[in-house]
Design a protein around this motif. Sequence first.
Motif, PDB file in Angstrom:
ATOM      1  N   GLY A   1      84.237  57.294  63.275  1.00 44.96           N
ATOM      2  CA  GLY A   1      83.771  58.603  62.675  1.00 44.96           C
ATOM      3  C   GLY A   1      82.607  58.589  61.908  1.00 44.96           C
ATOM      4  N   ASP A   2      81.813  59.430  62.066  1.00 45.00           N
ATOM      5  CA  ASP A   2      80.625  59.586  61.295  1.00 45.00           C
ATOM      6  C   ASP A   2      81.066  59.971  59.640  1.00 45.00           C
ATOM      7  OD1 ASP A   2      78.892  59.284  63.281  1.00 45.00           O
ATOM      8  OD2 ASP A   2      78.894  61.278  64.016  1.00 45.00           O
ATOM      9  N   LEU A   3      82.043  60.463  59.525  1.00 43.03           N
ATOM     10  CA  LEU A   3      82.501  60.641  58.071  1.00 43.03           C
ATOM     11  C   LEU A   3      83.858  60.800  58.035  1.00 43.03           C
ATOM     12  CD1 LEU A   3      81.899  60.919  55.042  1.00 43.03           C
ATOM     13  CD2 LEU A   3      81.353  63.396  55.193  1.00 43.03           C
ATOM     14  N   VAL A   4      84.272  61.782  58.623  1.00 44.58           N
ATOM     15  CA  VAL A   4      86.023  62.225  58.853  1.00 44.58           C
ATOM     16  C   VAL A   4      86.540  61.281  59.865  1.00 44.58           C
ATOM     17  CG1 VAL A   4      87.660  63.816  59.524  1.00 44.58           C
ATOM     18  CG2 VAL A   4      85.457  64.594  58.357  1.00 44.58           C
ATOM     19  N   PHE A   5      87.445  60.538  59.440  1.00 40.69           N
ATOM     20  CA  PHE A   5      87.934  59.478  60.380  1.00 40.69           C
ATOM     21  C   PHE A   5      88.614  60.148  61.426  1.00 40.69           C
ATOM     22  CE2 PHE A   5      92.149  57.089  61.241  1.00 40.69           C
ATOM     23  CZ  PHE A   5      91.570  56.081  61.510  1.00 40.69           C
ATOM     24  N   THR A   6      88.629  59.439  62.812  1.00 44.67           N
ATOM     25  CA  THR A   6      88.966  60.072  63.880  1.00 44.67           C
ATOM     26  C   THR A   6      90.325  59.225  64.207  1.00 44.67           C
ATOM     27  OG1 THR A   6      87.644  58.611  64.993  1.00 44.67           O
ATOM     28  CG2 THR A   6      86.783  60.687  64.813  1.00 44.67           C
TER      29      THR A   6
ATOM     30  N   ALA B   1      98.559  62.015  64.676  1.00 48.49           N
ATOM     31  CA  ALA B   1      99.554  61.250  63.997  1.00 48.49           C
ATOM     32  C   ALA B   1      99.070  60.622  62.562  1.00 48.49           C
ATOM     33  CB  ALA B   1      99.850  60.043  64.712  1.00 48.49           C
ATOM     34  N   VAL B   2      97.749  60.532  62.597  1.00 49.35           N
ATOM     35  CA  VAL B   2      97.100  60.345  61.229  1.00 49.35           C
ATOM     36  C   VAL B   2      96.909  61.526  60.160  1.00 49.35           C
ATOM     37  CG1 VAL B   2      96.113  58.182  62.071  1.00 49.35           C
ATOM     38  CG2 VAL B   2      94.827  60.203  62.017  1.00 49.35           C
ATOM     39  N   PRO B   3      96.878  61.343  58.986  1.00 47.61           N
ATOM     40  CA  PRO B   3      96.685  62.590  58.275  1.00 47.61           C
ATOM     41  C   PRO B   3      95.430  63.125  58.484  1.00 47.61           C
ATOM     42  CG  PRO B   3      97.699  60.752  56.712  1.00 47.61           C
ATOM     43  CD  PRO B   3      97.223  60.051  58.241  1.00 47.61           C
ATOM     44  N   GLN B   4      95.430  64.539  58.294  1.00 44.97           N
ATOM     45  CA  GLN B   4      94.130  65.063  58.542  1.00 44.97           C
ATOM     46  C   GLN B   4      93.156  64.934  57.182  1.00 44.97           C
ATOM     47  OE1 GLN B   4      92.749  66.717  61.509  1.00 44.97           O
ATOM     48  NE2 GLN B   4      94.085  65.094  62.218  1.00 44.97           N
TER      49      GLN B   4
ATOM     50  N   ASN C   1      86.511  58.239  56.734  1.00 42.62           N
ATOM     51  CA  ASN C   1      86.663  56.675  57.333  1.00 42.62           C
ATOM     52  C   ASN C   1      86.490  55.826  56.093  1.00 42.62           C
ATOM     53  OD1 ASN C   1      83.741  57.144  56.652  1.00 42.62           O
ATOM     54  ND2 ASN C   1      83.065  56.932  58.634  1.00 42.62           N
ATOM     55  N   TYR C   2      85.600  56.058  54.873  1.00 47.03           N
ATOM     56  CA  TYR C   2      85.826  55.216  53.949  1.00 47.03           C
ATOM     57  C   TYR C   2      87.154  55.307  53.220  1.00 47.03           C
ATOM     58  CZ  TYR C   2      84.927  59.211  50.893  1.00 47.03           C
ATOM     59  OH  TYR C   2      84.785  60.264  50.038  1.00 47.03           O
ATOM     60  N   GLN C   3      87.846  56.177  53.297  1.00 44.29           N
ATOM     61  CA  GLN C   3      89.207  56.246  52.638  1.00 44.29           C
ATOM     62  C   GLN C   3      90.391  55.477  53.499  1.00 44.29           C
ATOM     63  OE1 GLN C   3      89.417  60.739  52.496  1.00 44.29           O
ATOM     64  NE2 GLN C   3      89.760  60.683  50.298  1.00 44.29           N
ATOM     65  N   VAL C   4      90.148  55.597  54.746  1.00 46.89           N
ATOM     66  CA  VAL C   4      90.803  54.633  55.457  1.00 46.89           C
ATOM     67  C   VAL C   4      90.716  53.155  55.230  1.00 46.89           C
ATOM     68  CG1 VAL C   4      91.466  54.126  58.012  1.00 46.89           C
ATOM     69  CG2 VAL C   4      91.204  56.442  57.340  1.00 46.89           C
TER      70      VAL C   4
END
Length: 144
Positions: free
Chosen positions: A104-109, A23-26, A30-33
């Motif tokens: 997430g380590d880098l990419v938001f989960t 549901a969240v943008p791919q 994580n820092y962008q979120v």
Amino acid sequence: MRDKLFRLALFFSITFSACKEDAVPQGLYNYQVERLLSGDTAKTWVLVSSVIEGSTTTPVVCTDSLRLLITAVATDSINVATLTPQMNCTAFDTLDLGDANASGDLVFTDSIVFDSGEIWIVTEITSQNLSLSVDASIMRYNAK
């Protein structure tokens, strides 16, 4: 050539099938979120509706208008506080919920993880809209 086309088709089928389920943008980091949540420094989110046990409620009077204040603490952390209106609706009581990080380590989960161990699931996030699943309730907020 045939092998390259097969690999390319396989790559796209895996990539796009994974995107449909979330549901969240791919592709958000994580820092962008955290930056979306905090507006880069501090951002207030106003509750617009909540769904508890299948029943949807919306704030009617000012004392119902719970807010989230999310502040950037560092480049890799945010602080979350609730702002609850006082009875006269001219001021707010603040409850600090603590520091948190986007998962997430880098990419938001999919979640915001607090230092206390509490987890909020992010079901939608844009610069203007936020939906969270907290303790089997869905809370929807708009940016103030």
